[in-house]
Scaffold this motif. Sequence first.
Motif: not given
Length: 283
Positions: A27-36, A39-48, A54-60
Amino acid sequence: GCEVIPLDVELDYNFPRYNPNPEDLKMLHAIAHKVKETGADVGLGFDGDGDRCGVVDDKGHEIFADKVGVLVARDLSSRFPQAKFVVDVKSTGLFAVDPVLKANGAEVVYWKTGHSYIKRKTAELGALAGFEKSGHFFMAGELGHGYDDGLVAAGAVLAMLDRNPDNKLSELKTALPDAWTSLTMSPHCDDELKYGVLERIVKEYSDLAAVGGEILGRKIVEAITVNGVRVHLDDGSWVLVRASSNKPELVVVVESMRSEDDMRDLFRKEIKPRLAAYSEIGA
């Protein structure tokens, strides 16, 4: 004022993409791919059920929840001097040694792993917030109602970024002191035996702490025994042995403030031989 880029927000009980779990690397890698990609500033992911974030930074790069907790605690302690925070015993030792938290007079209490335990202790102590390594954040007082809500946690991260307009999230993360944390290791130990074995391990470490003992040349400064035993060393490094709440296993985590090699040594030269002395504990 945020531009929100949705990802996998259509409900599907077949889970065609991955398990919605902010600790799950898929899940985190999917968010990271979308962030990169965007060019998003942050990725946020939630459980069911939406109580973890969960948090991904601007560099993925994923930021594990305990480190996010330190960043949020830094931000909150600058606004609420002498703030009190509760964190679970699996969380980073940076909460105890971080110079910014110390300068702001923050008090940190390590408590039992488990969202119900952290929620209860946060309320009992009147703490400003509680943080659990699994991604449960408990914002209390002016910040929330004291229960774990992923959207409230996400709001705290976004508010932190708002108050630091000159710094990207990756830069705030880089400003934290270095800490090298192991993966969570789970050697088998039968449910009928694990608590008795753990009791003996806790006594070993408590006795060692009581006589001013050392681990790999570092003095033990505290042995926290609210949930297994978490042994704090004088350089901020620590080792943890506890019993799994729901599996026939022990739980082992170590963290070094020195290097990755030292983190591995804390396991190989301290934890592994100590646990190997117990025939009840598996590989």
